[in-house]
Design an enzyme around this catalytic site. Structure first.
Site, mmCIF file in Angstrom:
data_model
loop_
_atom_site.group_PDB
_atom_site.id
_atom_site.type_symbol
_atom_site.label_atom_id
_atom_site.label_comp_id
_atom_site.label_asym_id
_atom_site.label_seq_id
_atom_site.Cartn_x
_atom_site.Cartn_y
_atom_site.Cartn_z
ATOM 1 N N CYS A 1 0.820 -1.226 0.000
ATOM 2 C CA CYS A 1 0.000 0.000 0.000
ATOM 3 C C CYS A 1 0.848 1.268 0.000
ATOM 4 O O CYS A 1 0.332 2.361 -0.211
ATOM 5 C CB CYS A 1 -0.914 0.022 1.213
ATOM 6 S SG CYS A 1 -1.629 -1.565 1.607
ATOM 7 N N HIS B 1 -9.129 2.659 -2.120
ATOM 8 C CA HIS B 1 -7.701 2.373 -1.933
ATOM 9 C C HIS B 1 -7.146 1.547 -3.086
ATOM 10 O O HIS B 1 -6.990 0.331 -2.970
ATOM 11 C CB HIS B 1 -7.530 1.651 -0.594
ATOM 12 C CG HIS B 1 -6.128 1.313 -0.211
ATOM 13 N ND1 HIS B 1 -5.026 2.031 -0.630
ATOM 14 C CD2 HIS B 1 -5.633 0.310 0.567
ATOM 15 C CE1 HIS B 1 -3.925 1.485 -0.126
ATOM 16 N NE2 HIS B 1 -4.266 0.431 0.593
#
Lengths: 137, 384
Positions: free
Chosen positions: B83, B333
């Site tokens: 991420c 995301h």
């Protein structure tokens, strides 16, 4: 037997620490000991990051532990979906070893709290699966 | 480190982008960034394609994306830190520029997640942790963060309602951001009544998988001053690691050591303190993460993160506005794009171009990006 038999659904089949499985099947919690710096490793490892030795010596450890934290999984990876909801936890054993393990479904969520005394016990529910489980002391 | 600045940023719409492929998403952000910097591709020396490549059908996506952007034969490679991929991309670009290997680098963060069948993505998520010791018990991404939530609740009395406040705040700001996946504000009871994912985290405590891209044009000091009237300077770069296995980490699991360590490095390099931050973008992959981040970044003392929310200190007009673009919870995301998206928001804030979400007089911005289940922590400080 390959290491994929560790856990409910193993992903790693080849490793130097496969002897671990035979200890679990004998209801023992196995660890490795570095022959050179005498440090014990749990979960077992084949290489000592301190002195870089290859580790070949095995020992067993006590499963008495305290719960560090937990969750109850409701939304799971596909192969675990039929088991939901289930608990996962991190616990600290004597000697400071930490373990990530499933928690027995016989315990209710209200009973679980960080700090609670528990015990890590080997379990071999089928011939194809052997691992350890956090249970009530 | 030599002087490094961001001279252009671009952002695609995030969300379920069934209209666009991976390379087309990357192009949207790249084109916007070039336009923002008012430069042409010929000015770019290299591209860094940042994505968590396990989500990509295309193997080694830098190859095809660099081609689609029309950048051959300029150097390109992938940067992967889950991420935190594009935050680490900015760090890598800064190093390449500081070392004088390149003058101007395009950092392209991109991810296409909604194309994968649900089963496949759940299976991938199941392997987000240590596959030898933890995944064999049925781990998930939310489960890992939920364990931090349980520990924080037990130690500090943080409640499910406290966590829900993060989602309510961020969804309200998402409603002002046209690039956000979710455009509708939600109420506290919506979060509390949403279905359980991994106790104590419920559906609206979690960010969503998404498609999207964000691009940063990064330049050395000399080029930045020549090409831009409003360069935004990279003042602090912090990156740290923690054991990937949760059992390998020490302490009560109520904070992310990676964030604390990366923040210390970034603050020291930028010569600032937490209270000097005018606007922050933090990694709210889950509502609890934002509360931990406040504490780990020094915006609140340990255990006092939830109080900042109750006191409205992280809203516009508060002491340190956080995630006023909606954060991961409202924007979605797209893993590889998130870090660059945070930086793009800060650049707009520092240039005074953030519209309805502008923090008055923002001069110092901080972005904090956690990789995976907390094995990578990246903190970046930007200054006007």
């Amino acid at each position: 037997m390959g290491f994929e038999k560790f856990g409910k659904e193993g992903y790693v089949s080849q490793t130097k620490i496969t002897p671990m499985l035979s200890y679990l099947k004998k209801n023992q919690l196995p660890a490795t000991v570095c022959q050179k710096c005498k440090r014990t490793w749990f979960p077992p490892r084949a290489d000592c990051p301190n002195c870089k030795s290859n580790i070949t010596e095995w020992t067993t450890i006590d499963g008495t532990c305290r719960l560090v934290t937990f969750t109850e999984v409701h939304f799971a990876p596909p192969q675990f979906q039929s088991d939901t909801p289930y608990f996962l936890g991190v616990a600290e054993l004597k000697g400071g070893f930490r373990v990530f393990a499933p928690i027995s479904g016989k315990i209710s969520r209200d009973m679980l709290k960080p700090g609670r005394q528990m015990v890590l016990r080997p379990t071999t529910p089928t011939a194809d699966h052997t691992y350890y489980l956090l249970e009530e002391l | 480190m030599g002087k490094v600045a961001i001279i252009g940023v671009g952002h695609s719409k995030f969300g379920k982008r069934s209209d666009a492929s991976l390379r087309e998403l990357a192009f949207e952000a790249y084109r916007a960034a070039l336009g923002d910097a008012e430069i042409e591709s010929k000015t770019i020396d290299a591209s860094l394609v940042c994505s968590a490549t396990h989500y990509d059908k295309q193997r080694s996506p830098a190859g095809v994306i660099n081609e689609y952007l029309g950048l051959n034969p300029k150097p390109t490679f992938n940067v992967e830190a889950a991420c935190a991929s594009s935050a680490v991309g900015l760090r890598t670009a800064s190093a390449l520029i500081s070392s004088k290997l390149h003058d101007i680098v395009a950092v392209v963060g991109v991810q296409k997640m909604t194309e994968l069948p649900n089963e496949e993505i759940q299976e991938l998520m199941g392997r987000a942790g240590d596959v030898m010791w933890e995944s064999p018990f049925g781990t998930t991404m939310p489960a890992y963060y939920a364990m931090y939530a349980t520990a924080h609740m037990s130690r500090y009395g943080t409640t499910e309602e406290d966590m829900a406040r993060v989602s309510v705040k961020n969804r309200a700001y998402g409603a002002k951001n046209p690039d956000a996946m979710f455009q509708k504000p939600i109420l506290l009871e919506d979060v509390l009544n949403s279905r359980m994912v991994s106790y104590p985290l419920k559906l609206f405590d979690c960010c969503a998988n998404a498609d999207g891209a964000a691009c940063l044009i990064v330049a050395n000091g000399e080029k930045a001053r020549k090409l831009s009237d409003s360069p935004v300077w990279v003042a602090g770069l912090g990156l740290a690691s923690s054991p990937m296995s949760l059992a390998g980490r020490n302490g009560p699991l109520t904070s992310f050591e990676v964030s604390k360590k990366a923040a210390r490095t970034a603050y020291a390099m930028a010569r600032i303190r937490p209270e000097d931050v005018d606007v922050a973008e933090v990694h709210d992959s889950f509502s609890i993460t934002e509360i931990l981040n406040y504490e780990d970044l020094g915006f609140a003392k340990p255990g006092r993160g939830a109080k900042l929310l109750k006191d409205h200190e992280t809203e516009l007009g508060g002491k340190t506005p956080v995630n006023v673009d909606g954060g991961l919870i409202a924007k979605g995301h797209p893993v590889g794009a998130t870090g660059a998206s945070q930086i793009a928001t800060l650049v707009h804030q520092i240039r005074g171009e953030a519209g309805k979400s502008q923090v008055d007089g923002a001069k110092v911005g901080l972005a904090q990006n956690i990789g995976g289940i907390g094995m990578y922590g990246c903190v970046t400080v930007l200054k006007a």
